[in-house]
Design a protein around this motif. Structure first.
Motif, PDB file in Angstrom:
ATOM      1  N   ASP A  85       0.826  -1.202   0.000  1.00 47.52           N
ATOM      2  CA  ASP A  85       0.000   0.000   0.000  1.00 47.52           C
ATOM      3  C   ASP A  85       0.867   1.261   0.000  1.00 47.52           C
ATOM      4  O   ASP A  85       0.360   2.366  -0.149  1.00 47.52           O
ATOM      5  CB  ASP A  85      -0.936   0.006   1.221  1.00 47.52           C
ATOM      6  N   ARG A  86       2.177   1.071   0.192  1.00 47.41           N
ATOM      7  CA  ARG A  86       3.058   2.237   0.269  1.00 47.41           C
ATOM      8  C   ARG A  86       4.471   1.835  -0.162  1.00 47.41           C
ATOM      9  O   ARG A  86       4.913   0.731   0.145  1.00 47.41           O
ATOM     10  CB  ARG A  86       3.087   2.712   1.726  1.00 47.41           C
ATOM     11  N   ARG A  87       5.144   2.724  -0.861  1.00 47.99           N
ATOM     12  CA  ARG A  87       6.535   2.461  -1.278  1.00 47.99           C
ATOM     13  C   ARG A  87       7.374   3.699  -0.967  1.00 47.99           C
ATOM     14  O   ARG A  87       6.837   4.808  -0.905  1.00 47.99           O
ATOM     15  CB  ARG A  87       6.611   2.170  -2.789  1.00 47.99           C
ATOM     16  N   TYR A  88       8.663   3.459  -0.834  1.00 49.31           N
ATOM     17  CA  TYR A  88       9.561   4.578  -0.518  1.00 49.31           C
ATOM     18  C   TYR A  88      10.706   4.656  -1.521  1.00 49.31           C
ATOM     19  O   TYR A  88      11.153   3.644  -2.055  1.00 49.31           O
ATOM     20  CB  TYR A  88      10.170   4.395   0.883  1.00 49.31           C
ATOM     21  N   ILE A  89      11.184   5.892  -1.706  1.00 50.86           N
ATOM     22  CA  ILE A  89      12.427   6.126  -2.438  1.00 50.86           C
ATOM     23  C   ILE A  89      13.450   6.630  -1.416  1.00 50.86           C
ATOM     24  O   ILE A  89      13.162   7.584  -0.678  1.00 50.86           O
ATOM     25  CB  ILE A  89      12.254   7.229  -3.522  1.00 50.86           C
ATOM     26  N   VAL A  90      14.610   6.002  -1.365  1.00 51.11           N
ATOM     27  CA  VAL A  90      15.667   6.484  -0.472  1.00 51.11           C
ATOM     28  C   VAL A  90      16.864   6.917  -1.312  1.00 51.11           C
ATOM     29  O   VAL A  90      17.425   6.127  -2.077  1.00 51.11           O
ATOM     30  CB  VAL A  90      16.073   5.405   0.557  1.00 51.11           C
ATOM     31  N   THR A 136      11.596  -5.218  -2.122  1.00 47.57           N
ATOM     32  CA  THR A 136      10.335  -5.856  -1.709  1.00 47.57           C
ATOM     33  C   THR A 136      10.055  -5.645  -0.219  1.00 47.57           C
ATOM     34  O   THR A 136       8.915  -5.528   0.188  1.00 47.57           O
ATOM     35  CB  THR A 136      10.358  -7.373  -2.013  1.00 47.57           C
ATOM     36  N   LYS A 137      11.113  -5.582   0.602  1.00 45.22           N
ATOM     37  CA  LYS A 137      10.907  -5.378   2.045  1.00 45.22           C
ATOM     38  C   LYS A 137      11.993  -4.423   2.536  1.00 45.22           C
ATOM     39  O   LYS A 137      13.116  -4.841   2.792  1.00 45.22           O
ATOM     40  CB  LYS A 137      11.017  -6.722   2.776  1.00 45.22           C
ATOM     41  N   GLY A 138      11.668  -3.155   2.580  1.00 49.20           N
ATOM     42  CA  GLY A 138      12.676  -2.158   2.925  1.00 49.20           C
ATOM     43  C   GLY A 138      12.267  -1.314   4.105  1.00 49.20           C
ATOM     44  O   GLY A 138      11.991  -1.839   5.196  1.00 49.20           O
ATOM     45  N   LEU A 139      12.176  -0.013   3.892  1.00 50.74           N
ATOM     46  CA  LEU A 139      11.856   0.924   4.977  1.00 50.74           C
ATOM     47  C   LEU A 139      10.483   0.591   5.573  1.00 50.74           C
ATOM     48  O   LEU A 139       9.497   0.451   4.832  1.00 50.74           O
ATOM     49  CB  LEU A 139      11.871   2.352   4.399  1.00 50.74           C
ATOM     50  N   TYR A 140      10.416   0.466   6.885  1.00 46.31           N
ATOM     51  CA  TYR A 140       9.184   0.094   7.596  1.00 46.31           C
ATOM     52  C   TYR A 140       8.539  -1.155   6.988  1.00 46.31           C
ATOM     53  O   TYR A 140       7.305  -1.299   6.974  1.00 46.31           O
ATOM     54  CB  TYR A 140       8.188   1.267   7.613  1.00 46.31           C
ATOM     55  N   GLY A 141       9.360  -2.020   6.420  1.00 45.10           N
ATOM     56  CA  GLY A 141       8.857  -3.270   5.844  1.00 45.10           C
ATOM     57  C   GLY A 141       8.219  -3.107   4.478  1.00 45.10           C
ATOM     58  O   GLY A 141       7.699  -4.073   3.904  1.00 45.10           O
ATOM     59  N   LYS A 142       8.259  -1.903   3.903  1.00 47.30           N
ATOM     60  CA  LYS A 142       7.603  -1.633   2.613  1.00 47.30           C
ATOM     61  C   LYS A 142       8.630  -1.655   1.478  1.00 47.30           C
ATOM     62  O   LYS A 142       9.814  -1.380   1.701  1.00 47.30           O
ATOM     63  CB  LYS A 142       6.923  -0.263   2.644  1.00 47.30           C
ATOM     64  N   PRO A 143       8.172  -1.911   0.252  1.00 45.78           N
ATOM     65  CA  PRO A 143       9.091  -1.872  -0.889  1.00 45.78           C
ATOM     66  C   PRO A 143       9.801  -0.519  -0.982  1.00 45.78           C
ATOM     67  O   PRO A 143       9.158   0.528  -0.912  1.00 45.78           O
ATOM     68  CB  PRO A 143       8.172  -2.083  -2.098  1.00 45.78           C
ATOM     69  N   THR A 144      11.115  -0.577  -1.135  1.00 47.74           N
ATOM     70  CA  THR A 144      11.916   0.658  -1.087  1.00 47.74           C
ATOM     71  C   THR A 144      13.001   0.615  -2.149  1.00 47.74           C
ATOM     72  O   THR A 144      13.722  -0.373  -2.268  1.00 47.74           O
ATOM     73  CB  THR A 144      12.571   0.799   0.311  1.00 47.74           C
ATOM     74  N   LEU A 145      13.083   1.687  -2.890  1.00 45.16           N
ATOM     75  CA  LEU A 145      14.126   1.801  -3.910  1.00 45.16           C
ATOM     76  C   LEU A 145      15.265   2.629  -3.334  1.00 45.16           C
ATOM     77  O   LEU A 145      15.084   3.816  -3.049  1.00 45.16           O
ATOM     78  CB  LEU A 145      13.531   2.494  -5.145  1.00 45.16           C
ATOM     79  N   VAL A 146      16.410   1.998  -3.129  1.00 47.67           N
ATOM     80  CA  VAL A 146      17.584   2.712  -2.591  1.00 47.67           C
ATOM     81  C   VAL A 146      18.605   2.866  -3.712  1.00 47.67           C
ATOM     82  O   VAL A 146      19.014   1.875  -4.317  1.00 47.67           O
ATOM     83  CB  VAL A 146      18.263   1.923  -1.437  1.00 47.67           C
ATOM     84  N   HIS A 147      18.995   4.106  -3.980  1.00 48.93           N
ATOM     85  CA  HIS A 147      20.095   4.343  -4.908  1.00 48.93           C
ATOM     86  C   HIS A 147      21.010   5.412  -4.330  1.00 48.93           C
ATOM     87  O   HIS A 147      20.563   6.309  -3.593  1.00 48.93           O
ATOM     88  CB  HIS A 147      19.600   4.886  -6.254  1.00 48.93           C
ATOM     89  N   ASN A 148      22.240   5.352  -4.752  1.00 52.77           N
ATOM     90  CA  ASN A 148      23.183   6.404  -4.426  1.00 52.77           C
ATOM     91  C   ASN A 148      22.751   7.716  -5.103  1.00 52.77           C
ATOM     92  O   ASN A 148      22.114   7.686  -6.175  1.00 52.77           O
ATOM     93  CB  ASN A 148      24.569   5.984  -4.919  1.00 52.77           C
ATOM     94  N   ALA A 149      23.113   8.848  -4.502  1.00 50.75           N
ATOM     95  CA  ALA A 149      22.758  10.159  -5.076  1.00 50.75           C
ATOM     96  C   ALA A 149      23.263  10.294  -6.512  1.00 50.75           C
ATOM     97  O   ALA A 149      22.599  10.881  -7.379  1.00 50.75           O
ATOM     98  CB  ALA A 149      23.345  11.266  -4.201  1.00 50.75           C
ATOM     99  N   GLN A 150      24.439   9.713  -6.777  1.00 49.77           N
ATOM    100  CA  GLN A 150      25.014   9.831  -8.128  1.00 49.77           C
ATOM    101  C   GLN A 150      24.189   9.062  -9.157  1.00 49.77           C
ATOM    102  O   GLN A 150      24.241   9.365 -10.343  1.00 49.77           O
ATOM    103  CB  GLN A 150      26.456   9.327  -8.123  1.00 49.77           C
ATOM    104  N   THR A 151      23.452   8.069  -8.718  1.00 52.66           N
ATOM    105  CA  THR A 151      22.579   7.325  -9.633  1.00 52.66           C
ATOM    106  C   THR A 151      21.356   8.181  -9.979  1.00 52.66           C
ATOM    107  O   THR A 151      20.983   8.314 -11.147  1.00 52.66           O
ATOM    108  CB  THR A 151      22.124   5.997  -8.984  1.00 52.66           C
TER     109      THR A 151
END
Ligand SMILES: Cc1cc2nc3c(=O)[nH]c(=O)nc-3n(C[C@H](O)[C@H](O)[C@H](O)COP(=O)(O)O)c2cc1C
Ligand code: SF4
Length: 459
Positions: free
Chosen positions: A99-104, A222-237
């Motif tokens: 129900d929620r996703r994050y970008i980090v 699939t299981k990241g921040l607070y257990g929700k799907p999270t896309l983590v990339h470096n700032a340079q990406t």
């Protein structure tokens, strides 16, 4: 070959080499930005130069699938070190049921010797925000968290100002560009050790928890921040994304070998005349990068290159002919890591260097897995014994076997990479090891109580 301009200066490579000392000083990065007199948070100027054009196209003219497809065609690989294909992460995150996703945005640059992420925040904040917002549109996220080092106060202030400006103009915040879509951005200053750079630890840090790396899978997608799907990339990406979506050829596919696309930021230091940071086309020969930094002033010569940070490989001068890109570095026993090259001349002892680096890596290990916690320490002790002229039996065999055991049992990448400094010495600098072990001689005259090789002039 063309290049993009990740730091938003008017100059193009090779003029982008920024002095390392100035860049890390109080006014260094701002001074560098100020080379053009440009205010990096001037939204009107940024928009006039094309900022938010790609986000507008992504929201108004493209489906999420088309955005991810454009990324796949570009071949963009993550700039956080390992070079994983970005489109695969985006696809996995978009497909995960939630129900929620994050970008980090990972701008907590863990390696103590590098500063490229900070310069992006200070000099090109709108491209960073736009890239992250495009990712949010593609994977269906409405929250972006920018994780940044607490001590980067200038970068934090610049970024927060840019967020306010972009929100006021409708590029971020509620109902972005009248689309009915919300994209909220939060800046999260973090303080911690080297391991906070590992993505699962970073996510725990954002949640306010202490942490050690988690076994993957499940991946954060699939299981990241607070257990929700999270896309983590470096700032340079993230900063590269707008150029790709806008169809800027310099940001997407370039000429070069297979899977060698776009540009990267590289930080070069050590014995070169002008240490600093440059944006280079991926695949540039390492020797050309060293030459851009003014080379090694005579009478000294390149003895080795440490490529990839403290857990990088120590390569011989022949590596100057090698292209600076993911596969070539891995094959040579190094990696891109934090994007740094340290040039070492004949005055340094490589056994001493590798031992100090291994000790640093052992000290940074979080202790969760025994082969890493104990193995790296034992590896550092082997290096120290060789430096001190106290080898016990066949240290090379012991070192090689132990490194293989450590690599085989890894939980996170720290373990595997941390064996690289000493293992690369066995591969490329056997003479220097033998000088210490067999002849009790340190060619550079660094290790005590060893004899100095008469062949070397130390100045
Ligand atoms: C010990 C350790 C330290 C790391 N430090 C960083 C770091 O400082 N910055 C970073 O972007 N990624 C770092 N990473 C890699 C991240 O875990 C992750 O793979 C990366 O941020 C993904 O971004 P990318 O897709 O842009 O490559 C580190 C990994 C390990 C194992
Ligand atoms: S491999 Fe090392 S750093 Fe990674 S979790 Fe295990 S002990 Fe911690």
């Amino acid at each position: 070959m063309t290049t993009s301009n990740l730091l938003a200066t008017p100059e193009k490579w090779p003029h982008l080499l920024l002095p390392a000392t100035g860049a890390s000083g109080a006014n260094g990065a701002a001074g560098a930005a100020g080379a053009s007199g440009a205010d990096p948070t001037d939204l009107d100027a940024a928009v006039a130069a094309g900022a938010f054009k790609a986000l507008t196209a992504a929201i108004r003219d493209m489906t999420a699938g088309e955005i991810v497809a454009a990324l796949a065609v570009s071949g963009l690989r993550g700039r956080g070190g390992a070079g994983f294909p970005t489109s695969e992460k985006w696809r996995a995150c978009a497909l995960a049921q939630a129900d929620r996703r994050y970008i980090v945005v990972h701008a907590y640059q863990a390696d103590p010797a590098v500063f490229a992420d900070r310069l992006i925040l200070e000099r090109n904040p709108y491209a960073l925000l736009e890239g992250a917002a495009i990712a949010a549109v593609a994977v269906g996220a409405s929250d972006i968290i920018v994780a940044v080092r607490t001590e980067w106060s200038e970068a934090i202030a610049t970024l927060e100002n840019a967020i306010r400006e972009a929100e006021a103009a409708g590029y971020l915040g509620y109902d972005v560009l009248g689309s009915g879509r919300d994209i909220q951005v939060e800046v999260k200053p973090l303080q911690g050790a080297y391991m906070l750079g590992e993505e699962t630890v970073l996510l725990k840090g954002i949640e306010g928890r202490r942490g050690q790396p988690e076994q993957q899978p499940p991946y954060p997608t699939t299981k990241g921040l607070y257990g929700k799907p999270t896309l983590v990339h470096n700032a340079q990406t993230f900063v590269v994304i707008p150029g790709i979506i806008a169809g800027d050829s310099a940001s997407s596919i370039e000429t070069g070998a297979k899977d060698v696309h776009g540009t990267v930021l590289v930080q070069i230091s050590g014995s070169v005349a002008n240490p600093g940071l440059a944006e280079i086309p991926l695949g540039t020969a390492i020797g050309d990068i060293v030459a851009m930094a003014g080379g090694v002033p005579a009478p000294h010569t390149v003895k080795a290159l440490l490529v990839g940070g403290p857990s990088g490989g120590i390569l011989p001068p022949e590596a100057m002919k090698m292209p600076y890109e993911f596969e070539a570095l891995e094959a040579a026993g190094a990696w891109m890591g934090s994007g740094s090259i340290v040039v070492v001349d004949e005055r340094s002892c490589l056994v001493d260097l590798a031992s100090v680096l291994t000790r640093f890596c052992a000290d940074q290990a979080c202790g969760k897995t025994i082969p890493c916690r104990i193995g790296l320490r034992r590896l550092a002790e082997i290096g120290a014994r060789i430096c001190e002229g106290q080898p016990r039996g066949d240290e090379i065999e012991r070192l090689t076997d132990l490194a293989a055991d450590i690599v085989a049992s890894r939980l996170c990448d720290h373990e595997r990479r941390s064996t690289l400094p000493l293992v690369s010495l066995v591969r490329y600098f056997r003479d220097e090891l033998d000088a210490h072990i067999v002849r009790s001689t340190c060619p550079a005259g660094i290790c005590h109580p060893m004899a100095v090789s008469p062949a070397v002039v130390v100045s």
